[in-house]
Design a protein around this motif. Structure first.
Motif, PDB file in Angstrom:
ATOM      1  N   GLU A   1      -1.632   1.844  -1.180  1.00 35.27           N
ATOM      2  CA  GLU A   1      -0.990   0.567  -0.890  1.00 35.27           C
ATOM      3  C   GLU A   1       0.311   0.912   0.206  1.00 35.27           C
ATOM      4  O   GLU A   1       1.082   1.594  -0.481  1.00 35.27           O
ATOM      5  N   VAL A   2       0.294   0.313   1.214  1.00 32.86           N
ATOM      6  CA  VAL A   2       1.566   0.306   2.060  1.00 32.86           C
ATOM      7  C   VAL A   2       2.253  -1.037   2.439  1.00 32.86           C
ATOM      8  O   VAL A   2       1.502  -1.959   2.646  1.00 32.86           O
TER       9      VAL A   2
ATOM     10  N   CYS B   1       3.539  -0.446  -4.235  1.00 34.27           N
ATOM     11  CA  CYS B   1       3.025   0.352  -3.033  1.00 34.27           C
ATOM     12  C   CYS B   1       3.542   1.826  -3.321  1.00 34.27           C
ATOM     13  O   CYS B   1       4.431   2.073  -3.929  1.00 34.27           O
TER      14      CYS B   1
END
Length: 416
Positions: free
Chosen positions: A152-153, A237
């Motif tokens: 996840e970014v 993230c």
């Protein structure tokens, strides 16, 4: 060569980006045969910046293919590259620079082309591992190295850099969330129609777009594990990308007495208020004819290139002034956006073509005159629209809105 010793050159260029490289190239093209040195903070010879958030990040272009010139070019033209050196002070009276390691470099003429540094968040956690800007090759190399462990970014900032990075990372199968403080992406650079188009495109590719949201802090033990929003929401993230603009790298010039509020101020020839000192590119505030004379900084390859050429010709005694139509491009997914002119201060926007067909243009007007176009997969409009912007053409809105009529047939309206 021992660069710690005292050295001197006829022309010293600080910065090895597009502006600095073009200044050196143009000086030699104009017949300058004195000594030239380029001083760069980075370890690499001059390379292109735009591909960093596009083809280089995507792995479509190796570093060698984004060099502005092959390495031997500089040697063949007797242009000394002093890489990995940072200028910390300028003495305009003594005409010399000092670097971070204490080297003193004398110059006859100084061209400041240092660009800027990625603006950092000031909140807690901004220094954690996994938090990246996208400004230099080193930034992107670090980012690429971490990607295999990232699912996840969170991208903070919905400008071009953030959107381009989001598009590439989505192709890599990452879950991407864009956090933008304003009520639309590209709010500072484009009109509403374009913003909503790109927002919808990113959502269609699975990107989560959160508007009107600000960041409270970045959380994690040693490395980022989440971004906490002002409303308390936590976005988990393993990587955060910060795309919130640049800080112009002009401190040594301002400390030396150069005038400047937004970057360093220059005249139409690129001269600063300091004698024998020019400034060009991202760091240079200039009165721009296509912004109604407002003093702006333009962060584009076009501006860097054209200002560098004007400064070089001025140094060589030519009578020139900067007057170039601004242009810019952005690649996201299979969309090529090409912009000509500056839409700042427009009072009307005409959509030409159908955004749903993913090929259209937005024409911006101010007081009835064409000041800019944003062209998405519409190369012909971009090419033909340049003349309308250059002339400040007055074209009936109904004609502009008719995508079946080529722009070149709309102006000039009558034969002279």
């Amino acid at each position: 060569m021992n660069h710690n010793a005292h050295s001197s050159y006829d022309i010293v260029i600080v910065g090895t980006g597009h502006a600095g490289a073009q200044a050196a190239i143009a000086l030699r093209q104009e017949g300058f045969d004195g000594s030239i040195a380029m001083i760069g903070e980075e370890a690499w010879p001059p390379y292109e910046r735009p591909p960093l958030s596009k083809e280089y990040l995507a792995g479509d272009k190796p570093f060698e293919r984004i060099l502005i010139r092959p390495e031997r070019f500089w040697e063949e033209r007797a242009i000394t590259l002093r890489l990995g050196e940072r200028v910390v002070a300028v003495d305009a009276d003594a005409r010399c620079l000092t670097t971070a390691v204490g080297a003193v470099i004398d110059y006859e003429t100084l061209i400041w082309a240092a660009g800027g540094h990625a603006r950092r968040l000031s909140c807690d956690g901004h220094q954690l591992a996994g938090v990246h800007g996208v400004r230099t090759r080193a930034d992107v190399d670090r980012l690429i190295a971490e990607l295999p462990a990232v699912h996840e970014v969170v991208v903070i900032g919905g400008g071009y850099i953030g959107l381009e990075a989001a598009a590439v990372l989505t192709k890599f199968g990452k879950t991407v969330t864009i956090v933008e403080a304003q009520d639309r992406v590209l709010a500072r650079v484009a009109g509403e129609a374009l913003s909503r188009f790109y927002e919808a495109e990113h959502r269609a590719h699975g990107v989560i777009v959160r508007l009107n949201e600000t960041v409270a802090c970045i959380e994690g033990e040693g490395a980022v594990s989440g971004v906490r929003l002002a409303d308390g929401t936590l976005l988990p993230c393993q990587m955060a990308i910060i795309g919130i603009g640049i800080v112009p790298a002009v401190e040594p010039l301002i400390a030396a007495g150069a005038v400047g509020e937004n970057g360093v101020s220059i005249d139409a020839q690129g001269r600063t208020s300091l004698p024998h000192v020019y400034a060009i590119g991202d760091c240079a505030g200039h009165a721009n004819d296509f912004a109604d004379g407002a003093v702006i900084r333009l962060e584009s390859v076009q501006n860097a290139h054209d200002q560098a050429t004007v400064a070089a010709r001025t140094i060589m005694g030519r009578d020139v002034a900067y007057h170039a139509v601004p242009w810019f491009w952005s690649n996201q997914y299979d969309l090529k956006l090409q912009t000509v002119g500056l839409s700042i201060g427009h009072d009307q926007a005409v959509v030409r073509g159908d955004p749903a067909a993913r090929s259209f243009s937005v024409v911006y007007l101010r007081q009835g005159r064409v000041i800019a176009l944003d062209c998405v997969n519409a190369m012909r409009d971009f090419v033909q629209g340049k003349a309308l912007v250059a002339d400040g053409a007055t074209v009936p809105v109904e004609a502009l809105a008719d995508a079946g009529r080529p722009l070149k047939t709309l102006w000039p309206l009558t034969a002279d």
